[in-house]
Design an enzyme around this catalytic site. Structure first.
Site, PDB file in Angstrom:
ATOM      1  N   LYS A 129      79.952 106.102  16.417  1.00  0.00           N
ATOM      2  CA  LYS A 129      78.521 105.786  16.481  1.00  0.00           C
ATOM      3  C   LYS A 129      78.292 104.277  16.605  1.00  0.00           C
ATOM      4  O   LYS A 129      77.417 103.843  17.352  1.00  0.00           O
ATOM      5  CB  LYS A 129      77.796 106.344  15.256  1.00  0.00           C
TER       6      LYS A 129
ATOM      7  N   LYS B 108      80.067 118.335  30.132  1.00  0.00           N
ATOM      8  CA  LYS B 108      79.564 119.034  28.947  1.00  0.00           C
ATOM      9  C   LYS B 108      78.054 118.788  28.816  1.00  0.00           C
ATOM     10  O   LYS B 108      77.609 117.648  28.902  1.00  0.00           O
ATOM     11  CB  LYS B 108      80.283 118.506  27.705  1.00  0.00           C
TER      12      LYS B 108
ATOM     13  N   LYS C  70      72.683 115.997  25.163  1.00  0.00           N
ATOM     14  CA  LYS C  70      71.485 115.166  25.361  1.00  0.00           C
ATOM     15  C   LYS C  70      71.872 113.722  25.652  1.00  0.00           C
ATOM     16  O   LYS C  70      71.130 113.018  26.318  1.00  0.00           O
ATOM     17  CB  LYS C  70      70.497 115.294  24.206  1.00  0.00           C
TER      18      LYS C  70
HETATM   19  P1  ADP Z   1      74.382 116.988  21.875  1.00  0.00           P
HETATM   20  O1  ADP Z   1      75.760 116.844  22.489  1.00  0.00           O
HETATM   21  O2  ADP Z   1      73.382 117.447  22.876  1.00  0.00           O
HETATM   22  O3  ADP Z   1      73.957 115.730  21.123  1.00  0.00           O
HETATM   23  P2  ADP Z   1      74.868 117.991  19.253  1.00  0.00           P
HETATM   24  O4  ADP Z   1      76.047 117.093  19.118  1.00  0.00           O
HETATM   25  O5  ADP Z   1      73.637 117.687  18.473  1.00  0.00           O
HETATM   26  O6  ADP Z   1      74.491 118.119  20.808  1.00  0.00           O
HETATM   27  O7  ADP Z   1      75.352 119.481  18.948  1.00  0.00           O
HETATM   28  C1  ADP Z   1      74.761 120.401  18.091  1.00  0.00           C
HETATM   29  C2  ADP Z   1      75.606 121.660  18.104  1.00  0.00           C
HETATM   30  O8  ADP Z   1      75.612 122.255  19.424  1.00  0.00           O
HETATM   31  C3  ADP Z   1      77.070 121.402  17.755  1.00  0.00           C
HETATM   32  O9  ADP Z   1      77.541 122.467  16.939  1.00  0.00           O
HETATM   33  C4  ADP Z   1      77.784 121.403  19.088  1.00  0.00           C
HETATM   34  O10 ADP Z   1      79.124 121.845  18.974  1.00  0.00           O
HETATM   35  C5  ADP Z   1      76.955 122.388  19.908  1.00  0.00           C
HETATM   36  N1  ADP Z   1      76.968 122.005  21.324  1.00  0.00           N
HETATM   37  C6  ADP Z   1      76.343 120.929  21.871  1.00  0.00           C
HETATM   38  N2  ADP Z   1      76.551 120.858  23.195  1.00  0.00           N
HETATM   39  C7  ADP Z   1      77.350 121.899  23.523  1.00  0.00           C
HETATM   40  C8  ADP Z   1      77.922 122.382  24.749  1.00  0.00           C
HETATM   41  N3  ADP Z   1      77.702 121.769  25.915  1.00  0.00           N
HETATM   42  N4  ADP Z   1      78.700 123.496  24.699  1.00  0.00           N
HETATM   43  C9  ADP Z   1      78.916 124.135  23.517  1.00  0.00           C
HETATM   44  N5  ADP Z   1      78.406 123.735  22.338  1.00  0.00           N
HETATM   45  C10 ADP Z   1      77.630 122.633  22.318  1.00  0.00           C
END
Ligand code: ADP
Ligand code: TRP
Length: 329
Positions: free
Chosen positions: A110, A189, A192
């Protein structure tokens, strides 16, 4: 089994979040005791806009309730409604060696991404340990990036237990290896932070526009298409049963349709799949008072457990309470 999950209130959720995390969580509440909370204290480490944090907290609550968190089966609350977690956080801090936090990848990542290295960000795993240990959690379902945080929690619990006896249950993490990484509109992947998402609750027009942006190869309309390497296919698959998948494969191979057709088909799949959830969301948006009642009820249940646990912890470490006085301490 008691399963506990913390959800960061970080705005709009996308279909990667849904198939990668939320769907499993909703399923877990069928055969387990699910404790789910919105981690708004944790969100302070990255979000310093009061209005945005409040809005995201409500929005996240509505989203999870719409997608199937059932307050009759699970305990669902907002972290800041159970203040005991902050007291435990402080007490655990005195059982957390600095080295344990200095090794945390998430902190380093981070900071590398430009988030200011405040103490809150550094001690984030201790608050997470408090979340988990306060409720005698058996299992914490997490994405790979959070495994180390559960390991840190176990280390802190062990340190405490070594001095005071078996006060805390040692939690296990659970990573769902079966869940594929859901691709975004550019094939990377969906995340956001990559701005390649398809949000669960988009307006229909915006959804159509977004789906049309999915990157495909340039095979002409009349030629058979390679479904295996196609992002549109990979996303469509999530919404189809076996038969539906086979049928779509046939359509790809037939060379009668172009990517434009497949994209519109995917848009319809997404739109139809989330329809009942959208309706539930519309309902909650009009009945915020009901959402608040659910969160209040959840907080009450969580607080009861937290209070009991803190009595034990305070007693073990010798924290004074005027209610009890010195004689009974
Ligand atoms: P982002 O990558 O959009 O910031 P987060 O890190 O907040 O998403 O992820 C929240 C949850 O959603 C986690 O448990 C993460 O493993 C799952 N997740 C996020 N993006 C994906 C993806 N592309 N495929 C599968 N699981 C995902
Ligand atoms: N750190 C988690 C995340 O970013 C959120 C979280 C906070 C959490 N406290 C928790 C997850 C306790 C599981 C258990 O996703």
């Amino acid at each position: 089994m008691r399963v506990l999950s913390g959800i960061q209130p970080s705005g709009e959720l996308h279909i990667g979040n849904y198939f990668g995390a939320i769907k499993q969580m909703v399923k877990l509440q069928e055969n387990n005791e699910l404790f789910a909370f919105i981690a708004n204290y944790h969100a302070l480490t990255s979000l310093k806009d009061a209005e945005a944090l409040k809005k995201n907290t409500l929005n996240t609550a509505i989203t999870y309730l719409s997608l199937g968190i059932d307050p009759n089966k699970s305990v669902f609350w907002v972290q800041s409604d159970v203040k005991e977690v902050l007291e435990l956080y402080w007490i655990l801090s005195s059982y957390t060696p600095m080295g344990l936090l200095e090794r945390a990848h998430s902190y380093k990542d981070k900071v590398a991404k430009g988030i200011h290295p405040y103490h809150g960000l550094f001690s984030y795993p201790v608050l997470m340990a408090a979340d988990i240990l306060l409720f005698d959690t058996d299992i914490v379902p997490v994405g790979k990036d959070q495994i180390q945080h559960v390991e840190i929690t176990r280390d802190i619990a062990l340190k405490f237990n070594n001095e005071h006896g078996e006060v805390f249950k040692l939690p296990q993490y659970k990573v769902d290896e079966e869940v594929a990484v859901i691709p975004g509109i550019d094939g990377a992947k969906m995340s956001k932070s990559y701005k390649n998402t398809i949000e669960i609750f988009m307006e229909e027009k915006a959804l159509t526009k977004r789906v049309k942006k999915i990157v495909t190869d340039s095979t002409p309309l009349e030629e058979p298409k390679d479904y295996e390497n196609c992002n549109v296919f990979a996303l469509s698959k999530l919404f189809l049963d076996k038969e539906g998948i086979e049928d779509l494969k046939r359509r790809y191979k037939s060379g009668k349709e172009g990517y434009g057709h497949f994209k519109l088909y995917l848009k319809d799949l997404i739109w139809e799949y989330f329809k009942p959830y959208r309706e539930k969301r519309e309902y909650y948006l009009k009945h915020i008072d009901e959402v608040e009642d659910i969160l209040r009820e959840g907080a009450k249940k969580a607080r009861e457990i937290a209070k009991e646990k803190m009595e034990i912890v305070r007693e073990k470490v010798g924290i004074y309470s005027s209610e009890k006085g010195f004689k009974n301490a």
